[in-house]
Each structure stands twice: as C-alpha cells, then as structure tokens.
Design a protein around this motif. Structure first.
Motif, PDB file in Angstrom:
ATOM      1  N   LEU A   4      57.930 102.065   4.895  1.00  0.00           N
ATOM      2  CA  LEU A   4      57.041 101.049   5.466  1.00  0.00           C
ATOM      3  C   LEU A   4      57.432 100.574   6.867  1.00  0.00           C
ATOM      4  N   PRO A   5      58.726 100.264   7.134  1.00  0.00           N
ATOM      5  CA  PRO A   5      59.015  99.730   8.465  1.00  0.00           C
ATOM      6  C   PRO A   5      58.545 100.622   9.602  1.00  0.00           C
ATOM      7  N   PHE A   6      58.914 101.908   9.557  1.00  0.00           N
ATOM      8  CA  PHE A   6      58.489 102.728  10.696  1.00  0.00           C
ATOM      9  C   PHE A   6      57.009 103.045  10.649  1.00  0.00           C
ATOM     10  N   ALA A   7      56.422 103.067   9.429  1.00  0.00           N
ATOM     11  CA  ALA A   7      54.972 103.273   9.352  1.00  0.00           C
ATOM     12  C   ALA A   7      54.258 102.104  10.042  1.00  0.00           C
ATOM     13  N   LEU A   8      54.707 100.878   9.736  1.00  0.00           N
ATOM     14  CA  LEU A   8      54.129  99.700  10.381  1.00  0.00           C
ATOM     15  C   LEU A   8      54.312  99.780  11.894  1.00  0.00           C
ATOM     16  N   TRP A   9      55.516 100.146  12.276  1.00  0.00           N
ATOM     17  CA  TRP A   9      55.891 100.208  13.685  1.00  0.00           C
ATOM     18  C   TRP A   9      54.966 101.143  14.451  1.00  0.00           C
ATOM     19  N   MET A  10      54.786 102.340  13.896  1.00  0.00           N
ATOM     20  CA  MET A  10      53.924 103.314  14.564  1.00  0.00           C
ATOM     21  C   MET A  10      52.475 102.841  14.565  1.00  0.00           C
ATOM     22  N   LEU A  11      52.027 102.338  13.402  1.00  0.00           N
ATOM     23  CA  LEU A  11      50.613 101.965  13.288  1.00  0.00           C
ATOM     24  C   LEU A  11      50.260 100.790  14.186  1.00  0.00           C
ATOM     25  N   VAL A  12      51.175  99.828  14.322  1.00  0.00           N
ATOM     26  CA  VAL A  12      50.908  98.694  15.215  1.00  0.00           C
ATOM     27  C   VAL A  12      50.623  99.227  16.616  1.00  0.00           C
ATOM     28  N   GLY A  13      51.426 100.207  17.032  1.00  0.00           N
ATOM     29  CA  GLY A  13      51.208 100.814  18.344  1.00  0.00           C
ATOM     30  C   GLY A  13      49.830 101.454  18.452  1.00  0.00           C
ATOM     31  N   TYR A  14      49.440 102.169  17.413  1.00  0.00           N
ATOM     32  CA  TYR A  14      48.132 102.831  17.440  1.00  0.00           C
ATOM     33  C   TYR A  14      46.984 101.819  17.447  1.00  0.00           C
ATOM     34  N   VAL A  15      47.137 100.724  16.659  1.00  0.00           N
ATOM     35  CA  VAL A  15      46.072  99.713  16.632  1.00  0.00           C
ATOM     36  C   VAL A  15      45.917  99.088  18.016  1.00  0.00           C
ATOM     37  N   ARG A  16      47.054  98.777  18.657  1.00  0.00           N
ATOM     38  CA  ARG A  16      46.993  98.156  19.982  1.00  0.00           C
ATOM     39  C   ARG A  16      46.273  99.039  20.987  1.00  0.00           C
ATOM     40  N   ALA A  17      46.338 100.349  20.732  1.00  0.00           N
ATOM     41  CA  ALA A  17      45.701 101.271  21.672  1.00  0.00           C
ATOM     42  C   ALA A  17      44.176 101.273  21.526  1.00  0.00           C
ATOM     43  N   VAL A  18      43.667 100.703  20.421  1.00  0.00           N
ATOM     44  CA  VAL A  18      42.210 100.603  20.250  1.00  0.00           C
ATOM     45  C   VAL A  18      41.738  99.324  20.932  1.00  0.00           C
ATOM     46  N   PRO A  19      40.862  99.453  21.916  1.00  0.00           N
ATOM     47  CA  PRO A  19      40.456  98.250  22.656  1.00  0.00           C
ATOM     48  C   PRO A  19      39.725  97.247  21.745  1.00  0.00           C
ATOM     49  N   THR A  20      40.050  95.959  21.910  1.00  0.00           N
ATOM     50  CA  THR A  20      39.416  94.939  21.077  1.00  0.00           C
ATOM     51  C   THR A  20      37.926  94.828  21.373  1.00  0.00           C
ATOM     52  N   GLU A  21      37.515  95.252  22.582  1.00  0.00           N
ATOM     53  CA  GLU A  21      36.100  95.123  22.955  1.00  0.00           C
ATOM     54  C   GLU A  21      35.189  95.816  21.944  1.00  0.00           C
ATOM     55  N   LEU A  22      35.641  96.970  21.450  1.00  0.00           N
ATOM     56  CA  LEU A  22      34.825  97.715  20.498  1.00  0.00           C
ATOM     57  C   LEU A  22      34.593  96.899  19.245  1.00  0.00           C
TER      58      LEU A  22
END
Lengths: 311, 277
Positions: free
Chosen positions: B150-168
């Motif tokens: 879980l820790p590194f899964a969260l870590w990686m996924l947080v990065g990927y989510v941030r890369a999705v612009p909130t505008e969408l």
C-alpha cells in the motif's frame, strides 16, 4: 441563457472548486475506508501490538500465559553481547553499502546524463538488479563467489592474483563480500533517483557557468550539487534504513555466518523469534532497532538541514 | 557543451566499467544454468558453456516443486496487486485532492512505513494470523502483501492523480456529475495507465518478496518461489549449482519482462509523487 441557468452554473462552478478545499466530507471517508481499515488492522494495530509485546515474556506455543514484565527484555538486551555485535555489524553493513552505493550511483547518473553512445545499454542493464528477487541476487552472487566453480576466483587466477579463496566463508572476507552484493543490488534504484534529480537541473545554469569559464568540477559543485542535494539527502536516508533492515540477501548469501560475522540485526531477531520462539525478546530488539535508527537519522537530517541554512 | 577528447575517453572507460560490474553476475548465472554437470565440476570454469544443455532445468523441476511454487507466487502476487490497487486508488485520490488532516496522516503513514523494521510488525502479524488460522495459507500472505504494497502504491498513485488536471473534474461537476460519477467516468480512464503501472509494480514486489513468505508459509506445497529456491541451497549450504542457477534464472524472468515494460512509468510515478508533495 436565462439568468437562472447562469446563476445555477456559477454556483455549481463555485461548489465544484470549493469542493477541493472542503474538510473531509462523507464522500472522502467513503473513498478512504477500503484502504484505511486494512492499514489500521494489519499495519498500525500490529505495530502497537508489537511495541506492547516488547514488554512481555511472550513465547511461541504459550501465548495464553503471557505476562507483562516491564523493561526486563530491555535490561537483558543491554547485556546481550551477541545482539550488540549484530547491531554493530548492521551499522557497518548499512554504512558500507549506502556510501559506495551513493558514490557509484552518482557517477553512473552523471554519465547517463551525458550524450554518450551505449548509455541505453547501461539503462537497460540497470533494470536487472532492480527487478530481480533478492533471493536470486543472493544465489547469483554465491555462484560468482563459489571457491571452485565461481567466475571471481577463476578471473583472479587468470590475472595471476593468487589462488582465490572462499570469500563468503572467510572470517575477514565475508562482510566485505556481502557488502559488494548489497552495493550491486541497490545501485540502480539510487541511480534512477539521482538521474531524475539531475534532469530537473536547468540546463541553462550549466551553460551560463560554462560560459563564465567554470570547469567540470566547479560546475558540479556550484550548479549540479545544490540542485541535487534534496534528492540525494532523501535517497541516502532511505537507503540507510532499508540496508540496516535488510534480510533476504544476507540470509541467502551467508545466513549470518561465518561465526556471526554477517549476522545482521534482522537475521538475529528472526532467529530469536522464529527459531527459539522468543517473541517478546525479539520484539524488544525490533523496538531498539527502530529507536536507534530514528535517533541516528534525526541527528543526520538535522545536521544536513542546518548545513543547508549555513550555505 | 564541449567535452575534451581525453574526458570523453575517460567517460567511456567509466561506462564500460559500470557495464561490466552490472552485467557480469547475471551473465554468469545464465552461463551456469546451461552448463552440464561435467563442466560445472571442472576446476577451470569458462564463460561460455562448451556443451550447453537444458538438463539443469529438467533436474530443477524434478528436485523441487517449482511449478506449484510458481503458481503460489502468481496467486499471491496477483491477489496483492489487484486488491492493493483497488483500495489504494480512491484513497490516493483523496490524498491528492484534499488538503485535510486525513490526507496528511496518509502521507505521514506512507513515509513512516518505509522505515518499519519488518520484525517489529511480523511477530504480532504472525500471532494475529495464527489466531485467524491464516498461517501457512495464501490468503493470509495476500493480506500481508496488500498492506505491505500500500505505501508505495499510494505514493505512485498520488503522483498520477496530481497529473490529471482538476479542470476536467470541475467541468464534469458543472455538467451535474456527482463525485463518484466524475471519478469513474472522467478521472479513472485518465488514471488507467498509472493504475496499471502501479499494479504491475505491486505484482513484481510481491513476486520477489521473501521475508513474510518465509515466516508465514510452512509447508512446501504452500510456499512461494523465492522460499522454494532457498531449498536448493541445502542444509550445509552445499548446492547443486546447475539446477540452482536454472531455477533462479527462471524465477527472474517474469519480473524482468514486466519491469522492462513499465520501468519508465514507475520512475515517472514515483518522482511525480516525490516532487509534488
């Protein structure tokens, strides 16, 4: 568009944006719970339980009659020279692996950041140690170190550098031999992290420094290193902890031998818990390991941060 | 930038040194795996087998239950990867989008859990799983792997989510989509490549994991590949080199293939997580 629609739109827009700043709402809890429950039950809970166990005489096979014995385990640990030997070996191993690993990885990252031919080959090869099971890394190096059929001794013989020896069984050579494996196994991950740090350094700064007549070494000190420092600090701290807590590699290479010369704290605690069944005592070891590592890291990090302020 | 010829030569020499250091143990493993017993007994080993053979692979399968072990590893790794990603993705979403106490606590846990010495967690986990009768069972191991991944899964996924612009997401909200709807129809498809990369990374980590498997799995028919591999080493550390090398080589192949495919995405995801939080 009627005024009503327009208003509704802007309100929705506002709440849509505002949603990001709202405190945890029910939707957020709903999303977090599937992960939160396992974390609490299988990670935070056991950790607290483990700390509590350190103050008991828990043994395998008789958990029902476990008694609270206060700090007795810790008093015993203080006098357990075998434990402190393994602790010392663990520190030697952690420093012995982390420092060369960092220096080699830095060198490799700087090279891979250059326009060199064949650098793709180095990048491709760097995957190998990273992707391999640690057990396989251990087995592989046992084949390399094998006194008769290993390639290391054969190469040394070919180069006329003595008749070779049994590296993993020698009292003096075992720890250096496993340290080499540790460096090999962890270097790629460190390289990739440092390479990413390097690629975040603005190229223009380098060019400006070069125009000012700064040599390679000067450019490294004035431009590269300051930019790289946060990544380097983080990766070094993590590597140190990972290395201190490592298990599989040395378990396969030497299983702690010869004569305990490579018995890392994790190997010692594992034997204490799962061979001799001393759960309480082993938990106390784990507790001491965390505590000492935390203190060392805190001192190191505070020192480095202070260094940053001075600069 | 110009580099002098001498410096260039030095750089290539250094690169060569690294290549040799990185490659030679792996090449030696492959060489040993394909050598007949006669050549392995020779006192002067050679790099290239004179008489390459597959006998070691056959013997490896005869000596240890490798297929069974590989199947166990597959179940454990697949289970861990799927469950970890399914429960981590929504939490990573909250951690990436909300600056709340919960998100901060999550980040704190991710960082701290990297420093856990497993021995402090494994003893209580062992006792808990024993009471649940989940020792020596793959479901028990999967549970441990999920939390471990879980820790590194969260870590990686947080990065990927941030890369999705909130505008969408905001646009979807404007169009009247609820939170879950937005998540499923807007964010999830954009996250899919990151989710797959994270799952594959969790898969490799579980496939390679040794310590928890060693402690929790007692009988050979339940054990995973890394644990079964150590049985080749024998009690006194006397090993049958050929089959040992063959089995070790086979155990590495799945991770190598997957890692080669996702390597760029992994480093990308980890950095995104590291740089932006």
């Amino acid at each position: 568009m009627t005024l009503a629609t327009a208003t509704r739109r802007s309100v929705k827009q506002a709440t849509g944006r505002g949603g990001d700043r709202r405190p945890v709402d029910h939707g957020a809890w709903f999303l977090v719970l599937p992960a939160l429950i396992p974390i609490l039950v299988l990670s935070v809970g056991p950790l607290l339980y483990g700390i509590a166990l350190a103050f008991t005489d828990a043994q395998s096979g008789r958990t029902a009659s476990t008694r609270w014995i206060g700090v007795l385990n810790f008093q015993d640990l203080l006098h357990d020279t075998l434990f402190w030997d393994s602790f010392r070996i663990g520190l030697l191993w952690a420093v012995g692996v982390t420092v060369p690993q960092f220096l080699l990885a830095l060198g490799l990252a700087l090279l891979l950041n250059q326009e060199l031919r064949f650098r793709w080959l180095a990048r491709a090869l760097a995957i190998v140690p990273w992707a391999m099971p640690e057990v396989v890394v251990g087995i592989m190096w046992r084949l390399v170190y094998n006194p008769d059929a290993g390639i290391l001794n054969e190469t040394l013989r070919d180069l006329g550098l003595g008749d070779g020896r049994d590296w993993l069984s020698g009292l003096g050579t075992a720890l250096p031999a496993v340290i080499v494996v540790g460096v090999w196994a962890g270097m790629p991950q460190t390289t990739v992290a440092l390479l990413a740090g390097l690629q975040n350094t603005p190229r223009e700064l380098h060019e400006a420094a070069a125009m000012d007549g700064a040599g390679a070494w000067r450019r490294f000190l004035t431009v590269t290193w300051p930019a790289l420092r946060p990544v380097a600090l983080a990766i070094t701290a993590l590597n140190f902890i990972w290395n201190f807590n490592s298990f599989a590699l040395v378990y396969v290479l030497t299983n702690g031998g010869p004569g305990g010369r490579t018995r890392l704290p994790m190997l010692f605690a594992y034997e204490e818990a799962f061979r001799y069944g001393q759960f309480g005592y082993a938990a106390a070891m784990g507790f001491v390991m965390v505590a000492v590592i935390s203190v060392i890291l805190a001192v190191y990090l505070v020192g480095r941060l202070r260094g940053d302020e001075d600069a | 930038m110009k580099t002098s010829k001498g410096a260039r030569a030095g750089q290539y020499l250094a690169l060569l040194g690294y290549l040799v250091f990185l490659a030679f143990p792996f090449l030696w493993l492959i060489s040993t795996a394909f050598k007949p017993a006669r050549e392995l007994a020779s006192l002067h080993p050679t790099w290239i087998p004179k008489d390459p053979t597959l006998a070691n692979f056959r013997q490896a399968f005869d000596e240890q239950p490798l297929l069974r072990a590989a199947l166990n590893s597959l179940i454990a790794a697949l289970g861990a990867a799927v469950v970890a990603v399914v429960i981590a993705t929504p939490m990573a979403y909250v951690m990436a989008r909300h600056r709340t106490l919960l998100a901060k606590a999550g980040t704190g846990w991710v960082v701290v859990s990297q420093a856990f010495p497993f021995v402090l967690v494994i003893i209580p986990l062992f006792l808990v799983l024993k009471n649940l009768r989940l020792i020596n069972s793959l479901p028990g191991l999967v549970m441990v792997y999920v939390v471990w991944a879980l820790p590194f899964a969260l870590w990686m996924l947080v990065g990927y989510v941030r890369a999705v612009p909130t505008e969408l997401e905001e646009a979807a909200a404007v169009d009247g989509a609820g939170r879950v709807r937005t998540l499923v129809s807007i964010t999830a498809p954009l996250l899919a490549p990151g989710i797959v990369a994270t799952a594959l990374f969790a898969f490799i980590s579980a496939w390679n994991e040794f310590f928890f498997a060693l402690v929790l799995l007692k009988t050979p028919e339940k054990q995973t590949l890394p644990v079964v591999l150590t049985h080749f080493l024998g009690a006194e550390g006397v090993a049958d080199l050929g089959p040992l090398a063959a089995a070790a080589f086979l155990a590495t192949l799945p991770s190598l293939v997957i890692f080669a495919i996702i390597q760029k995405r992994i480093t990308g995801g980890m950095l995104a997580g590291a740089v932006k939080s």
